[in-house]
Design a protein around this motif. Structure first.
Motif, PDB file in Angstrom:
ATOM      1  N   LEU A 183       2.829   1.521  -3.542  1.00 28.63           N
ATOM      2  CA  LEU A 183       1.990   1.993  -4.644  1.00 28.63           C
ATOM      3  C   LEU A 183       1.472   3.410  -4.416  1.00 28.63           C
ATOM      4  O   LEU A 183       0.997   4.054  -5.337  1.00 28.63           O
ATOM      5  N   GLY A 184       1.525   3.866  -3.164  1.00 30.91           N
ATOM      6  CA  GLY A 184       0.976   5.184  -2.852  1.00 30.91           C
ATOM      7  C   GLY A 184      -0.520   5.148  -2.606  1.00 30.91           C
ATOM      8  O   GLY A 184      -1.147   6.184  -2.399  1.00 30.91           O
ATOM      9  N   THR A 185      -1.103   3.950  -2.633  1.00 28.99           N
ATOM     10  CA  THR A 185      -2.546   3.852  -2.438  1.00 28.99           C
ATOM     11  C   THR A 185      -2.947   4.092  -0.986  1.00 28.99           C
ATOM     12  O   THR A 185      -4.109   4.316  -0.693  1.00 28.99           O
ATOM     13  N   MET A 186      -1.944   4.033  -0.094  1.00 28.25           N
ATOM     14  CA  MET A 186      -2.225   4.302   1.312  1.00 28.25           C
ATOM     15  C   MET A 186      -2.793   5.720   1.471  1.00 28.25           C
ATOM     16  O   MET A 186      -3.700   5.943   2.261  1.00 28.25           O
ATOM     17  N   GLU A 187      -2.258   6.633   0.667  1.00 29.46           N
ATOM     18  CA  GLU A 187      -2.725   8.017   0.709  1.00 29.46           C
ATOM     19  C   GLU A 187      -4.179   8.098   0.254  1.00 29.46           C
ATOM     20  O   GLU A 187      -4.985   8.839   0.815  1.00 29.46           O
ATOM     21  N   LEU A 188      -4.485   7.285  -0.757  1.00 30.47           N
ATOM     22  CA  LEU A 188      -5.851   7.239  -1.278  1.00 30.47           C
ATOM     23  C   LEU A 188      -6.796   6.664  -0.230  1.00 30.47           C
ATOM     24  O   LEU A 188      -7.844   7.221   0.070  1.00 30.47           O
ATOM     25  N   LEU A 189      -6.377   5.529   0.340  1.00 30.07           N
ATOM     26  CA  LEU A 189      -7.220   4.805   1.288  1.00 30.07           C
ATOM     27  C   LEU A 189      -7.502   5.641   2.530  1.00 30.07           C
ATOM     28  O   LEU A 189      -8.625   5.710   3.011  1.00 30.07           O
ATOM     29  N   LEU A 190      -6.465   6.303   3.041  1.00 25.88           N
ATOM     30  CA  LEU A 190      -6.630   7.005   4.321  1.00 25.88           C
ATOM     31  C   LEU A 190      -7.202   8.412   4.164  1.00 25.88           C
ATOM     32  O   LEU A 190      -7.458   9.080   5.150  1.00 25.88           O
ATOM     33  N   GLU A 231       0.834  -1.199   0.000  1.00 23.36           N
ATOM     34  CA  GLU A 231       0.000   0.000   0.000  1.00 23.36           C
ATOM     35  C   GLU A 231       0.877   1.260   0.000  1.00 23.36           C
ATOM     36  O   GLU A 231       0.580   2.243  -0.657  1.00 23.36           O
TER      37      GLU A 231
END
Lengths: 250, 247
Positions: free
Chosen positions: B82-89, B79
């Motif tokens: 990919l940088g998706t952590m920023e999206l998710l949080l 996460e």
């Protein structure tokens, strides 16, 4: 709609954002302009609730981002820098996932996904997995995600980065259209973009706001009426040594 | 209900993530091959002449030592990469909803792997007359054990964007959880430490608590031990994820 007061973000001894205040109302498109590492992304990450501010206050639609993050986040659609997406998911699966997290169910979700797909021209790649997409499509997929719940506030970090000239033109048009009924904040370092899409500009350099106004007002500051001259006059190139401010990646 | 809906959505995505990549299939095949190998060849299942699954469950702490971190190492590090952590949080979800959703997805996946070992239970019932209550307790214990290791992996994967580092850290911590109560180690320890100290150290071990399940005893203290390891590790995961962004 968005109120930012005395925002500060420190990473260790480095001040990435230093006392930034502004407010944006519905119907405005605010452009964040600044050299690389000026603090544009960090500011946006604080407004969207990803980074907690070191000090200062952010309210979105009257909700304090620190005290009531869920209510504030509901109002925001966010395109992070580099447009991340889950590599193993299809565009369709990804958009459905985001719609579900936005609380959309059943028919409402189908309609929302359909609308976002149309707005961002994703029909051709709908069932392709994200890691096989070209950069332009990947970017638009993430943009579609930010629009999926028809948010009142759109925060777009370099929305035209990596797009070809046609796509850039389309996205600018989209930003302008959306800005009529929403609040849009977007960052860029492309000066023409600001003139094409913004109703107001804030120039940030080394964590501070160094200028703000309409594109026309800023242009009037230069004898030749050119925005890039104004930009160069008030921001420092990053080749100049300064002690505390560097690009901060966390 | 809203928070459960978020947890379910995150869980569904994570679980689907296992099956859209080869990870799930590679993992399941290797897990089943290894359990079979340890049970029948090294554990001498048939030669024992016992209608029990002792030779099956004994190996689980060691098998899980490598397999569970392999299943859990990507949870947060992927996460972050990919940088998706920023999206998710930045979605309207809380940190703990994301943590619990991801953890439950992986745990469910491990439960599936464990459930696919049902042929051993059938085999032992075909050849003999085992106490199926003991077998059931063994399965419950094994699932709790897997959950504990997984919670450790969840924590280590939140610490780094590098999956290899996440894997190695997780194996080391799980190894400690095994060795603290492993008989050769406790024997060694008892030579120069008082029995109280040995008992305290051993109480931290998954081995001490896993043995009860293997004997068919569902002791609430053992269940509480595993539950608190899971709870504590997930809590630390939350602290790590929050602190990373605080700067």
């Amino acid at each position: 709609m968005i109120n930012v007061e005395h925002l500060v973000k420190a990473f260790g001894p480095k001040l990435a954002v230093n006392d930034v205040s502004f407010s944006v109302e519905r119907g405005e498109v605010l452009g964040f302009l600044g050299p690389n590492g000026a603090g544009k992304s960090t500011t946006m990450r604080m407004i969207t609730g990803y980074y907690p501010p070191t000090s200062g206050r952010i309210t979105v639609g009257g909700h304090d981002m620190v005290e009531n993050p869920i209510a504030a986040k509901r109002l925001i659609g966010y395109l992070p820098e580099n447009a991340p997406g889950y590599a193993d998911m299809t565009v369709h699966g990804f958009l459905n996932f985001c719609a579900e997290l936005r609380g959309l169910q059943g028919d409402a979700r189908k309609r929302a996904v359909h609308r976002a797909v149309e707005l961002c021209f994703l029909e051709n790649v709908l069932y392709q997995s994200i890691d096989t997409l070209s950069k332009g499509y990947k970017h638009r997929t993430c943009l579609a995600q930010s629009l999926i719940h028809d948010p009142d506030v759109l925060i777009l970090d370099e929305p035209t980065d990596g797009l070809d000239p046609n796509q850039k033109h389309e996205v600018r048009g989209l930003i302008k259209r959306l800005g009529e009924s929403k609040v849009v904040i977007f960052s860029t370092h492309i000066l023409e973009e600001v003139e094409a899409a913004c109703s107001r500009v804030i120039i940030i350099d080394r964590g501070r706001i160094v200028a703000s106004g309409t594109p026309a007002e800023l242009k009037a500051r230069s004898p030749e009426g050119k925005l890039d001259e104004v930009f160069r006059a008030i921001t420092l190139p990053d080749t100049v040594k300064h002690d505390v401010h560097h690009e901060v990646h966390a | 209900m809203n928070s459960w809906a978020n947890i379910r959505t995150i869980m569904k995505r994570e679980l689907a993530g296992y099956f859209t990549s080869p990870i799930a299939y590679v993992f399941l095949v290797i897990f089943l091959l290894l359990t079979g190998f340890f049970t029948f060849t090294i554990g001498n299942f048939f030669e024992r002449g016992e209608a029990s699954l002792v030779s099956f469950f004994t190996w689980h702490p060691w098998l899980y030592l490598f397999l569970v971190p392999a299943a859990g190492m990507r949870l947060w590090s992927e996460e972050r990469r990919l940088g998706t952590m920023e999206l998710l949080l930045t979605m309207p979800v809380t940190n703990w909803q994301a943590i619990v959703g991801k953890f439950l997805a992986s745990w469910l996946f491990l439960a599936l792997a464990l459930a696919l070992t049902f042929p051993v239970a059938i085999t032992v019932n075909y050849f003999g007359d085992p106490d199926n209550g003991v077998i059931f307790a063994g399965y419950v214990g094994s699932l709790m054990l897997a959950g504990s290791y997984l919670a450790v992996s969840c924590m280590t994967s939140a610490m780094t964007r590098n999956q290899v580092i996440s894997f190695i850290l997780s194996v080391m911590i799980c190894l400690f959880l095994i060795l603290a109560g492993y008989t050769p180690v406790t024997d060694l320890l008892s030579r120069f430490a008082s029995p109280v100290v040995v008992d305290i150290v051993a109480a931290f071990s998954v081995m001490t608590h896993f043995e009860g399940f293997q004997r068919g005893v569902l002791d609430t203290r053992d269940v509480a031990f595993f539950a608190s390891v899971i709870g504590f590790m997930l809590f630390v995961t939350g602290v790590i994820i929050r602190n990373q962004r605080a700067g």
